[in-house]
Design a protein around this motif. Structure first.
Motif, PDB file in Angstrom:
ATOM      1  N   UNK A   3     -12.430 -24.193 -27.660  1.00 33.86           N
ATOM      2  CA  UNK A   3     -12.672 -23.777 -26.271  1.00 33.86           C
ATOM      3  C   UNK A   3     -11.557 -22.886 -25.717  1.00 33.86           C
ATOM      4  N   UNK A   4     -10.330 -23.130 -26.131  1.00 31.02           N
ATOM      5  CA  UNK A   4      -9.210 -22.311 -25.655  1.00 31.02           C
ATOM      6  C   UNK A   4      -9.298 -20.878 -26.198  1.00 31.02           C
ATOM      7  N   UNK A   5      -9.673 -20.767 -27.491  1.00 29.41           N
ATOM      8  CA  UNK A   5      -9.823 -19.440 -28.088  1.00 29.41           C
ATOM      9  C   UNK A   5     -10.967 -18.682 -27.440  1.00 29.41           C
ATOM     10  N   UNK A   6     -12.061 -19.381 -27.170  1.00 32.75           N
ATOM     11  CA  UNK A   6     -13.206 -18.753 -26.514  1.00 32.75           C
ATOM     12  C   UNK A   6     -12.831 -18.275 -25.116  1.00 32.75           C
ATOM     13  N   UNK A   7     -12.061 -19.086 -24.384  1.00 30.98           N
ATOM     14  CA  UNK A   7     -11.641 -18.701 -23.035  1.00 30.98           C
ATOM     15  C   UNK A   7     -10.732 -17.481 -23.087  1.00 30.98           C
ATOM     16  N   UNK A   8      -9.840 -17.429 -24.080  1.00 33.64           N
ATOM     17  CA  UNK A   8      -8.945 -16.278 -24.216  1.00 33.64           C
ATOM     18  C   UNK A   8      -9.728 -15.010 -24.538  1.00 33.64           C
ATOM     19  N   UNK A   9     -10.713 -15.125 -25.431  1.00 29.51           N
ATOM     20  CA  UNK A   9     -11.552 -13.967 -25.761  1.00 29.51           C
ATOM     21  C   UNK A   9     -12.344 -13.501 -24.545  1.00 29.51           C
ATOM     22  N   UNK A  10     -12.861 -14.445 -23.785  1.00 31.44           N
ATOM     23  CA  UNK A  10     -13.639 -14.094 -22.595  1.00 31.44           C
ATOM     24  C   UNK A  10     -12.759 -13.418 -21.554  1.00 31.44           C
ATOM     25  N   UNK A  11     -11.527 -13.887 -21.388  1.00 27.55           N
ATOM     26  CA  UNK A  11     -10.605 -13.264 -20.435  1.00 27.55           C
ATOM     27  C   UNK A  11     -10.267 -11.840 -20.860  1.00 27.55           C
ATOM     28  N   UNK A  12     -10.049 -11.630 -22.165  1.00 31.95           N
ATOM     29  CA  UNK A  12      -9.753 -10.289 -22.675  1.00 31.95           C
ATOM     30  C   UNK A  12     -10.942  -9.358 -22.443  1.00 31.95           C
ATOM     31  N   UNK A  13     -12.144  -9.878 -22.646  1.00 27.25           N
ATOM     32  CA  UNK A  13     -13.345  -9.067 -22.420  1.00 27.25           C
ATOM     33  C   UNK A  13     -13.483  -8.705 -20.949  1.00 27.25           C
ATOM     34  N   UNK A  14     -13.234  -9.664 -20.058  1.00 22.50           N
ATOM     35  CA  UNK A  14     -13.322  -9.386 -18.619  1.00 22.50           C
ATOM     36  C   UNK A  14     -12.301  -8.332 -18.207  1.00 22.50           C
ATOM     37  N   UNK A  15     -11.100  -8.388 -18.794  1.00 16.41           N
ATOM     38  CA  UNK A  15     -10.065  -7.395 -18.501  1.00 16.41           C
ATOM     39  C   UNK A  15     -10.509  -6.014 -18.969  1.00 16.41           C
ATOM     40  N   UNK A  16     -11.099  -5.940 -20.169  1.00 13.76           N
ATOM     41  CA  UNK A  16     -11.586  -4.661 -20.695  1.00 13.76           C
ATOM     42  C   UNK A  16     -12.697  -4.106 -19.824  1.00 13.76           C
ATOM     43  N   UNK A  17     -13.612  -4.958 -19.401  1.00 18.19           N
ATOM     44  CA  UNK A  17     -14.713  -4.510 -18.540  1.00 18.19           C
ATOM     45  C   UNK A  17     -14.185  -4.019 -17.199  1.00 18.19           C
ATOM     46  N   UNK A  18     -13.183  -4.699 -16.646  1.00 21.73           N
ATOM     47  CA  UNK A  18     -12.596  -4.276 -15.376  1.00 21.73           C
ATOM     48  C   UNK A  18     -11.921  -2.922 -15.527  1.00 21.73           C
ATOM     49  N   UNK A  19     -11.250  -2.709 -16.677  1.00 23.25           N
ATOM     50  CA  UNK A  19     -10.600  -1.423 -16.910  1.00 23.25           C
ATOM     51  C   UNK A  19     -11.627  -0.304 -16.991  1.00 23.25           C
ATOM     52  N   UNK A  20     -12.751  -0.560 -17.665  1.00 25.72           N
ATOM     53  CA  UNK A  20     -13.802   0.462 -17.734  1.00 25.72           C
ATOM     54  C   UNK A  20     -14.377   0.736 -16.358  1.00 25.72           C
TER      55      UNK A  20
END
Length: 120
Positions: A3-20
């Motif tokens: 669950x921690x790895x999944x949360x980290x991946x999801x946070x990274x994805x949200x950051x990438x989407x925000x940057x786009x």
């Protein structure tokens, strides 16, 4: 995946989407100045007799308004080539910023468009 790895991946994805989402709109297409000359079917064609090992090596002439191929000497086949056409490279860009409004990078897109049948 934990669950921690999944949360980290999801946070990274949200950051990438925000940057786009912080990128501006794309500019209009503009010529880069780069041009190439390549075969272009809309510029016409011509025939050449070439030595071939077998007739199957020649391109097909079915399905189009091609001119009649020449009668070639024994051991040669008629091969159709397209005349050269000029192509122009174009680009467009958009500028991206982070959440704080600081410039992060510029994204580029390229395309090649037909520039006509002369100039090669």
């Amino acid at each position: 995946m934990t669950p921690e790895e999944a949360a980290a991946d999801e946070a990274a994805l949200a950051t990438s989407e925000a940057a786009l989402g912080s990128c501006g709109t794309w500019s209009g297409w503009a010529n880069t100045g780069a041009t190439t000359c390549q075969p272009n079917a809309s510029c016409g064609n011509y025939w050449v007799c070439e030595r071939r090992l077998k007739a199957d090596d020649a391109p097909s002439i079915a399905g189009g308004p091609e001119q009649r191929p020449p009668v070639c000497p024994s051991g040669e086949v008629a091969v159709m080539y397209y005349e050269l056409g000029k192509y122009n490279q174009q680009s467009q860009y958009r500028v991206c910023f982070d959440a704080a409004g600081t410039y992060t990078h510029t994204e580029w897109q390229y395309q090649t468009v037909s520039g006509g049948c002369s100039g090669c």
